[in-house]
Design an enzyme around this catalytic site. Structure first.
Site, PDB file in Angstrom:
ATOM      1  N   LYS A   1       0.839  -1.203   0.000  1.00 52.30           N
ATOM      2  CA  LYS A   1       0.000   0.000   0.000  1.00 52.30           C
ATOM      3  C   LYS A   1       0.875   1.256   0.000  1.00 52.30           C
ATOM      4  O   LYS A   1       0.602   2.221  -0.716  1.00 52.30           O
ATOM      5  CB  LYS A   1      -0.955  -0.016   1.202  1.00 52.30           C
ATOM      6  CG  LYS A   1      -2.089  -1.020   1.022  1.00 52.30           C
ATOM      7  CD  LYS A   1      -2.873  -1.326   2.285  1.00 52.30           C
ATOM      8  CE  LYS A   1      -3.825  -2.496   2.013  1.00 52.30           C
ATOM      9  NZ  LYS A   1      -4.615  -2.935   3.150  1.00 52.30           N
TER      10      LYS A   1
ATOM     11  N   ASP B   1     -11.246   2.393   2.981  1.00 50.18           N
ATOM     12  CA  ASP B   1     -11.517   0.958   2.830  1.00 50.18           C
ATOM     13  C   ASP B   1     -12.991   0.717   2.490  1.00 50.18           C
ATOM     14  O   ASP B   1     -13.346  -0.362   2.030  1.00 50.18           O
ATOM     15  CB  ASP B   1     -11.226   0.225   4.156  1.00 50.18           C
ATOM     16  CG  ASP B   1      -9.903  -0.511   4.163  1.00 50.18           C
ATOM     17  OD1 ASP B   1      -9.466  -0.958   3.082  1.00 50.18           O
ATOM     18  OD2 ASP B   1      -9.319  -0.657   5.257  1.00 50.18           O
TER      19      ASP B   1
ATOM     20  N   GLN C   1      -5.198  -1.789   9.148  1.00 48.71           N
ATOM     21  CA  GLN C   1      -5.036  -3.114   8.551  1.00 48.71           C
ATOM     22  C   GLN C   1      -5.709  -4.177   9.424  1.00 48.71           C
ATOM     23  O   GLN C   1      -5.501  -4.219  10.642  1.00 48.71           O
ATOM     24  CB  GLN C   1      -3.542  -3.417   8.371  1.00 48.71           C
ATOM     25  CG  GLN C   1      -3.244  -4.704   7.627  1.00 48.71           C
ATOM     26  CD  GLN C   1      -3.712  -4.709   6.169  1.00 48.71           C
ATOM     27  OE1 GLN C   1      -3.777  -3.666   5.519  1.00 48.71           O
ATOM     28  NE2 GLN C   1      -4.051  -5.875   5.662  1.00 48.71           N
TER      29      GLN C   1
HETATM   30  N1  GUN Z   1      -7.001  -7.137   5.462  1.00 44.06           N
HETATM   31  C1  GUN Z   1      -7.215  -7.894   4.357  1.00 44.06           C
HETATM   32  N2  GUN Z   1      -7.734  -7.142   3.378  1.00 44.06           N
HETATM   33  C2  GUN Z   1      -7.835  -5.888   3.854  1.00 44.06           C
HETATM   34  C3  GUN Z   1      -8.291  -4.662   3.294  1.00 44.06           C
HETATM   35  O1  GUN Z   1      -8.717  -4.560   2.153  1.00 44.06           O
HETATM   36  N3  GUN Z   1      -8.231  -3.591   4.136  1.00 44.06           N
HETATM   37  C4  GUN Z   1      -7.782  -3.673   5.403  1.00 44.06           C
HETATM   38  N4  GUN Z   1      -7.792  -2.574   6.141  1.00 44.06           N
HETATM   39  N5  GUN Z   1      -7.363  -4.798   5.949  1.00 44.06           N
HETATM   40  C5  GUN Z   1      -7.390  -5.893   5.182  1.00 44.06           C
END
Ligand code: GUN
Length: 301
Positions: A57, A124, A101
């Site tokens: 990211k 998200d 996350q």
């Molecule tokens: N963990 C697995 N996929 C994601 C996601 O798309 N966003 C976040 N914040 N955590 C995750």
């Protein structure tokens, strides 16, 4: 040897094209408004898979010209401390998007954390406000993986009106918002889950299958209706190190018209849509758009 009949839905290529556009837009916005769009990423604990995602990211932000602010917290960080940090980021004018996350350590309640994020910074798309907006046909910030799947399906040129779509898996982060996206686009949706009887019968009648159960090889190739579109959200690492999805790819690609590979299908799209959402949130914060996402699906359903 197998011969593949399906065309490949190349998420890597689509993501690369979209990221170029996002980078250009970020540069223009930075010039106009005197600051870069900013994304704050919070990682609690040292889960290796999460560390890989968070690094990806940050790299995505860097190459798109988005400022990333990352905070790594110890696995015994208290919920109260995390809530305090989110509150600061909610107030910080340089931060357009906040991402915590998942999964979080067991002593932290994920729902409480997600609800503490300012919905206007919820890039998200996990906050109940943003899920509710999608359910009410007025999406603002849309969940990244389903949004990325919609972009991939659009690449096929299919008209979704009246199509039978079967979504395998009913999670808050993929299955449910995926159903809402497809419903908004005029499809007829079925969301299957662990209590569903006869999964095969549902998959067999699907024009579009979205596999998001998190179970390697759950969807057998022989179940796929000839000509169907298959979107595989699953990602699993086999003992020999190769990555594979929820769908038996080789057998399914004998029958499908389009199929996403794993890796290189849905995966690259998720981070791309996170960057797109960060740009969208920035535009709302600087007053360039008041409604955020004008690119809604069909609202006549
Ligand atoms: N963990 C697995 N996929 C994601 C996601 O798309 N966003 C976040 N914040 N955590 C995750």
């Amino acid at each position: 040897m197998t011969t593949s009949h399906a065309q490949i839905l190349d998420g890597k290529a689509l993501a690369a094209r979209m990221r170029q556009d996002i980078g250009r837009e970020a540069a223009l916005l930075t010039q106009t408004h005197g600051r870069k769009p900013g994304l704050a990423v919070i990682l609690v604990g040292a889960d290796p898979a999460s560390q890989v995602y968070v690094a990806a990211k940050q790299k995505g932000c860097d190459s798109a010209g988005i400022a990333s602010f990352s905070t790594e917290l110890a696995s015994d960080t208290s919920q109260q401390h995390l809530l305090g940090l989110i509150s600061e980021l909610n107030q910080n004018p340089k931060v357009d998007g906040i991402l915590v996350q998942l999964p979080l350590p067991d002593h932290i309640d994920s729902e409480t954390i997600i609800e503490a994020i300012d919905p206007g910074k919820d890039v998200d798309g996990f906050h109940p406000y943003n899920l509710g907006r999608l359910a009410a046909r007025q999406p603002l910030l849309r969940s990244c993986t389903p949004y990325g799947c919609m972009k991939l399906i659009a690449e096929t040129g299919i008209d979704l009106h009246g199509k039978e779509c079967v979504i395998v898996g009913a999670s808050n982060i993929v299955g449910r918002p995926m159903g809402l996206e497809l419903l908004l686009a005029g499809a007829t949706i079925t969301i299957t889950h662990k209590f569903t009887r006869n999964l095969q019968a549902h998959v067999e009648r699907a024009d579009i299958v979205v596999a998001a159960a998190g179970k390697q090889g759950l969807i057998q190739g022989e179940w796929i209706k000839p000509g169907a579109i298959v979107i595989d959200v699953g990602i699993h690492r086999l003992d020999n190190g190769t990555l594979t999805g929820d769908v038996d790819f080789d057998a399914a690609s004998q029958r499908a018209s389009w199929i996403t590979p794993v890796p290189g299908g849905v995966g690259p799209m998720t981070i791309t849509m996170l960057l797109a959402n960060t740009i969208q949130a920035f535009k709302t914060h600087v007053g360039e758009t008041d409604m955020g996402n004008t690119e809604v699906g069909n609202t006549d359903v």
